[in-house]
Write a protein that holds these residues in place. Structure first.
Motif, short mmCIF file in Angstrom:
data_model
loop_
_atom_site.label_atom_id
_atom_site.label_comp_id
_atom_site.label_asym_id
_atom_site.label_seq_id
_atom_site.Cartn_x
_atom_site.Cartn_y
_atom_site.Cartn_z
N ARG A 1 -5.52 4.52 -0.40
CA ARG A 1 -4.58 4.88 -1.30
C ARG A 1 -4.48 6.28 -1.64
NH1 ARG A 1 -5.64 -0.43 -4.98
NH2 ARG A 1 -7.92 0.10 -4.31
N GLU A 2 -3.45 6.76 -1.99
CA GLU A 2 -3.21 7.99 -2.59
C GLU A 2 -2.42 7.74 -3.87
OE1 GLU A 2 -4.30 11.20 -2.11
OE2 GLU A 2 -5.46 10.82 -0.14
N PHE A 3 -2.75 7.99 -5.04
CA PHE A 3 -1.88 7.88 -6.27
C PHE A 3 -1.33 9.00 -6.97
CE2 PHE A 3 -5.57 4.70 -6.02
CZ PHE A 3 -4.94 3.51 -6.26
N ASN B 1 -2.61 5.52 5.94
CA ASN B 1 -2.55 5.76 4.40
C ASN B 1 -1.38 5.14 3.69
OD1 ASN B 1 -4.45 8.40 4.26
ND2 ASN B 1 -3.38 8.85 6.09
N GLN B 2 -1.74 4.95 2.47
CA GLN B 2 -0.96 4.26 1.55
C GLN B 2 -0.58 4.96 0.29
OE1 GLN B 2 -2.49 0.49 0.11
NE2 GLN B 2 -0.40 -0.38 -0.65
N PHE B 3 0.60 5.24 0.01
CA PHE B 3 1.28 6.09 -1.09
C PHE B 3 1.50 5.48 -2.42
CE2 PHE B 3 2.64 9.75 1.95
CZ PHE B 3 1.49 9.95 2.44
N GLU B 4 1.18 5.76 -3.38
CA GLU B 4 1.56 4.90 -4.67
C GLU B 4 2.03 6.19 -5.58
OE1 GLU B 4 2.60 3.05 -7.17
OE2 GLU B 4 1.25 1.56 -6.22
N ILE B 5 3.05 5.95 -6.17
CA ILE B 5 3.64 6.86 -7.19
C ILE B 5 3.08 6.70 -8.68
CG2 ILE B 5 5.59 5.46 -7.89
CD1 ILE B 5 7.24 8.11 -7.64
N ASP C 1 -0.36 7.14 13.70
CA ASP C 1 -0.60 7.59 12.47
C ASP C 1 0.34 6.69 11.41
OD1 ASP C 1 -3.08 9.31 12.84
OD2 ASP C 1 -1.47 10.56 13.48
N VAL C 2 -0.14 5.89 10.70
CA VAL C 2 0.81 5.02 9.92
C VAL C 2 0.51 5.34 8.35
CG1 VAL C 2 1.43 2.75 9.12
CG2 VAL C 2 0.51 2.96 11.22
#
Length: 490
Positions: free
Chosen positions: A362-364, A319-323, A293-294
């Motif tokens: 992406r999660e914003f 999953n990719q996190f974006e602030i 799980d990346v």
């Protein structure tokens, strides 16, 4: 211009990329070329602008608008429409040393300021550039052209990324003897270890260009770090001028509890190790995402490259996190043409994740609070990530700051965490040891236009001077710094 009414008659079309389900099974480039007929039609869409903003290279709203190297875009679009391909490549190479790089990985700010783009989709400038240079290589028009005469002057280039290679190429063409120093085991800097192979093929595309540069008389020296293996003063003693193009390689870290756990890596280290593995190195630093799980922390191009790389390695989930907040789907009134359009873009890595996992990774507006760990054989290893949703609000000093939203905490499972939060500036080994002055952002202090540092005969260009930026900006700076060095040597 192309066809006078072409922009009204033809719609924008781009070459079809290899399907995501196919390309995630290998490390080959995913972009394809046009047919010559299709390229001619797209060239015909270029209109006779009163002012061709596409090659202006202006800074508007803090972002680049148009081509920073001032590519003569309307001219070569017209030439490919007329079938004059050899003339088109000559015009292209007048302003860009490496169109095979920018035609693959540049985000194309030229297209963002295309006049057709006011009302319709922009001209396919990037795809046309790619088409021209690849046809030139295929036809054998790109051959080594060593300078007819040497000036007797010499220059050392420190760093072999796009700025360094552009400076070296220009200085060599002017007849100066050029030696490029690279601390890594391969020449290319960002081009070899910062960009994955599926975007820029190292053996085919990069090696092809480096062979030409060597045949033209440029010397490349690897595994030599200036400031460590060789001092700047020693380098100056052997050359008439030095240009520093070492990039902005100091990664921005994530300062949260659990950061020191095994399984947390900078994106640049992850991508470099994977490229070395692909190129056949016996690499002890190889980092695999297989069956893991990346979590990728950071929403830029490097983050996207990590998503795509993890997928190809066989990740269980990504999953990719974006602030930052999610960009709008359409250009907003406060972001007018010809500014770079700040709209939501689904890049190749997200496309692949959607195809494989069924949703955009992406999660914003999300912030990492803690990296969760567990003990294994006396060592802390990653087990998850704790996040919280945020909003951006102005504080008492009228500056936007992230404000946590109560009740939005979440725990994510994670075996591998990749930090892709950008770069803070150049590493300071050579800067401190040589006494080079820095600007407020820690970059080497050298004015754009003359590129001179506080040490006589030493120049700086590219990300090492300006901070993290585009490859096309690095090429521009390398070219212009070479012109200034030539004046100094003369």
């Amino acid at each position: 211009m192309g066809k006078a009414t072409g922009f009204m008659e033809y719609k924008r079309e781009v070459p079809k990329e290899r399907p995501p389900k196919e390309r995630i099974n290998d490390w080959l480039e995913f972009k394809n070329k046009f047919s010559e007929k299709a390229a001619k039609i797209q060239g015909a869409r270029c209109m006779e602008c009163g002012i061709p903003f596409c090659h202006s290279g202006l800074d508007i709203g803090g972002m680049v608008s148009g081509c920073p190297v001032n590519n003569l875009i309307p001219e070569w679009n017209d030439l490919i429409y007329k079938g004059k391909w050899e003339e088109a490549v000559k015009r292209l190479l007048k302003t860009n040393n490496f169109p095979e790089f920018t035609g693959r990985v540049c985000p194309a700010p030229c297209e963002g300021s295309c006049t057709v783009g006011l009302n319709d989709p922009a001209v396919t400038i990037k795809a046309n550039e790619y088409q021209i240079i690849e046809k030139a290589f295929a036809e054998g028009w790109i051959q080594p052209e060593p300078p007819e005469k040497r000036t007797g002057k010499s220059a050392a280039v420190v760093g072999s990324g796009p700025a360094g290679l552009a400076a070296a190429d220009q200085l060599n063409k002017l007849g100066h003897k050029v030696t490029v120093y690279e601390r890594q085991d391969r020449i290319g800097g960002l081009l070899v270890y910062g960009i994955p192979n599926m975007k820029l093929d190292k053996k085919k595309v990069l090696k092809r260009r480096l062979k030409i540069m060597e045949a033209e008389g440029i010397e490349f020296i690897t595994e030599t770090e200036i400031g460590k293996d060789l001092s700047l003063a020693e380098l100056q003693g052997g050359f008439d001028a030095v240009v520093l193009t070492g990039g902005a390689t100091k990664a921005r870290d994530l300062e949260v509890p659990g950061r020191e756990a095994d399984g947390v890596h900078f994106a640049v280290d992850y991508l470099k190790a994977n490229t070395k593995h692909i190129l056949g190195d016996q690499n002890e630093d190889y980092i695999s995402a297989q069956d893991k799980d990346v979590i990728v922390i950071g929403g830029g191009d490097t983050g996207t490259d990590c998503v795509a790389t993890a997928i190809r390695q066989g990740a269980k989930s990504v999953n990719q996190f974006e602030i930052m907040p999610k960009s709008p789907s359409e250009r907003q009134p406060d972001n007018p043409w010809p500014e770079w359009s700040k709209t939501l873009k689904v890049d190749y890595g997200q496309e692949e994740a959607i195809e494989l996992f069924g949703s955009d990774p992406r999660e914003f507006l999300i912030m990492t609070e803690e990296i969760l760990t567990e003990e294994a054989e006396g060592q802390k290893i990653v087990s998850g990530v704790k996040t919280v949703k945020i909003n951006w609000e102005r504080n008492d000093e009228n500056r936007f700051v992230p404000i946590e939203q109560p009740g939005t905490e979440k725990i994510w499972s994670a075996d591998l965490i990749l930090i892709a939060m950008g770069f803070l500036g150049p590493e300071e080994t050579i800067i401190e040891k040589a006494g080079l002055e820095q600007d407020q952002r820690s970059n080497i202090d050298a004015e754009y236009g003359d590129f001179k540092t506080n040490i006589d005969g030493v120049f700086a260009a590219g990300d090492m001077r300006r901070g993290q930026s585009l490859i096309v900006n690095a090429i521009d700076e390398g070219r212009k710094a070479a012109a200034e060095i030539d004046q100094y040597l003369s």
